[in-house]
Design an enzyme around this catalytic site. Structure first.
Site, PDB file in Angstrom:
ATOM      1  N   ASP A  46       0.841  -1.198   0.000  1.00 47.53           N
ATOM      2  CA  ASP A  46       0.000   0.000   0.000  1.00 47.53           C
ATOM      3  C   ASP A  46       0.881   1.255   0.000  1.00 47.53           C
ATOM      4  O   ASP A  46       0.382   2.383  -0.089  1.00 47.53           O
ATOM      5  CB  ASP A  46      -1.022  -0.002   1.146  1.00 47.53           C
ATOM      6  CG  ASP A  46      -0.389  -0.107   2.523  1.00 47.53           C
ATOM      7  OD1 ASP A  46       0.847  -0.230   2.604  1.00 47.53           O
ATOM      8  OD2 ASP A  46      -1.132  -0.065   3.524  1.00 47.53           O
ATOM      9  N   SER A  47       2.217   1.058   0.023  1.00 44.19           N
ATOM     10  CA  SER A  47       3.152   2.168  -0.214  1.00 44.19           C
ATOM     11  C   SER A  47       2.906   2.774  -1.593  1.00 44.19           C
ATOM     12  O   SER A  47       3.370   3.887  -1.871  1.00 44.19           O
ATOM     13  CB  SER A  47       4.606   1.686  -0.097  1.00 44.19           C
ATOM     14  OG  SER A  47       4.808   0.541  -0.904  1.00 44.19           O
ATOM     15  N   GLU A 117      -1.077  -5.830   8.445  1.00 47.90           N
ATOM     16  CA  GLU A 117      -0.299  -5.227   9.525  1.00 47.90           C
ATOM     17  C   GLU A 117      -0.924  -5.551  10.885  1.00 47.90           C
ATOM     18  O   GLU A 117      -2.152  -5.485  11.034  1.00 47.90           O
ATOM     19  CB  GLU A 117      -0.240  -3.703   9.344  1.00 47.90           C
ATOM     20  CG  GLU A 117       0.507  -3.290   8.088  1.00 47.90           C
ATOM     21  CD  GLU A 117       0.674  -1.787   7.952  1.00 47.90           C
ATOM     22  OE1 GLU A 117       0.390  -1.045   8.911  1.00 47.90           O
ATOM     23  OE2 GLU A 117       1.106  -1.360   6.862  1.00 47.90           O
ATOM     24  N   GLU A 184       9.452  -4.630  10.387  1.00 48.74           N
ATOM     25  CA  GLU A 184       9.830  -3.297   9.901  1.00 48.74           C
ATOM     26  C   GLU A 184      10.269  -2.384  11.046  1.00 48.74           C
ATOM     27  O   GLU A 184       9.598  -2.289  12.089  1.00 48.74           O
ATOM     28  CB  GLU A 184       8.644  -2.649   9.153  1.00 48.74           C
ATOM     29  CG  GLU A 184       8.979  -1.227   8.676  1.00 48.74           C
ATOM     30  CD  GLU A 184       8.043  -0.666   7.624  1.00 48.74           C
ATOM     31  OE1 GLU A 184       7.138  -1.383   7.162  1.00 48.74           O
ATOM     32  OE2 GLU A 184       8.245   0.519   7.264  1.00 48.74           O
TER      33      GLU A 184
HETATM   34  O1  KIV Z   1       3.517  -1.081   1.719  1.00 47.44           O
HETATM   35  C1  KIV Z   1       4.648  -1.555   1.603  1.00 47.44           C
HETATM   36  O2  KIV Z   1       5.349  -1.325   0.611  1.00 47.44           O
HETATM   37  C2  KIV Z   1       5.152  -2.409   2.679  1.00 47.44           C
HETATM   38  C3  KIV Z   1       6.580  -2.816   2.659  1.00 47.44           C
HETATM   39  C4  KIV Z   1       7.532  -1.692   2.663  1.00 47.44           C
HETATM   40  C5  KIV Z   1       6.902  -3.831   3.674  1.00 47.44           C
HETATM   41  O3  KIV Z   1       4.414  -2.742   3.542  1.00 47.44           O
END
Ligand code: KIV
Length: 267
Positions: A46-47, A117, A184
């Protein structure tokens, strides 16, 4: 020819001490490139909301956006194992909603697994989704969707009490049936301890070298995200000036009348 990766590979890789390489990806062309390079796991994180859509954090990301990005990646028919993130508010309300949204990422978008998460607080949800035979990747420590509770993107597990809580989270995620867990933003000693204790692979990001694998955000390693640069990122390319130079040359060609040439034109 490269074989399609499955959850079984990651269990074996942990047992044999072979490191797992994971990168985020959000579109067809970069999925094709990284798959050709032999990446083990593609994570549609979701990044995407931050590095592609330009939001300040991942909280606004929707299920429809995750499905859009995952479908684009899947059109590259990757041999890598594909994991898609469940975005904020897609799994926290109730178990039925979590199961439905996890199922959408598999059925509509084509992912092989989902990432969630949370630790102890989300173990029941992980168990409910794995009970549908959908593999789940856990994610503990600095969980970006918990930004406001954490008071910012801060390293977690620094005090003895926090470290013990994170160990409990890791155990809960494993007990709930996750096939792997992202660690993380936690101290490397703690990540090593969790990695040694768990039988499932740990995938680190800002968690030091002892994890069973590593994940980074594609735009960070390519130098395409100027908004922020966390300490744990290693840049493998600086693409921003490369793109800027190409775009500037194009603009100059158009303005100067040197593009298109005859070879770019039809008779
Ligand atoms: O959303 C994301 O890209 C992530 C990773 C950086 C682990 O959760």
């Amino acid at each position: 020819m490269q074989k399609k990766k499955t959850v079984l590979d990651f269990q074996r890789m942990k047992a044999e001490g072979e490191r797992i390489a994971v990168l985020t990806c959000y579109d067809y062309p970069t999925a094709a490139i990284m798959d050709g390079c032999g990446i083990d796991i593609i994570l549609i994180g979701d990044s995407a909301g931050v590095v592609v859509a330009g939001y300040d954090n991942t909280l606004p990301v929707t299920m429809d956006e995750m499905i859009y990005h995952t479908k684009a990646v899947m059109r590259a028919q990757p041999k890598a194992f594909v994991v898609a993130d469940l975005p904020f508010l897609s799994y926290q309300i109730d178990l039925a909603g979590a199961r439905l949204n996890a199922g959408r990422l598999i059925k509509e978008a084509g992912a092989a697994a989902v990432k969630i998460e949370g630790g102890v607080n989300i173990a029941e949800t992980i168990a409910a989704i794995t009970a549908m035979d959908i593999p789940v990747m856990g994610h503990i420590g600095l969980t970006p969707q918990s930004l406001h509770r954490m008071g910012g993107f801060k390293v977690q597990g620094k005090s003895e009490q926090q470290a013990e809580k994170l160990l409990e989270d890791a155990r809960a995620v494993e007990r709930a049936g996750a096939f792997a867990v992202v660690l993380e933003g936690i101290p490397m000693g703690l990540a090593g301890k969790i990695t040694a204790e768990l039988s499932i692979p740990t995938i680190g990001i800002g968690a030091g070298p002892s994890c069973d694998g590593q994940v980074l955000v594609l735009h960070d390693i390519l130098g395409l995200c100027s908004k922020y640069s966390p300490k744990f990122v290693k840049r493998y390319a600086e693409l921003t000036p490369v793109i800027a130079e190409a775009v500037s040359s194009y603009i100059a060609d158009v303005k100067g009348g040197t593009f298109p040439e005859e070879r770019h034109s039809f008779k």
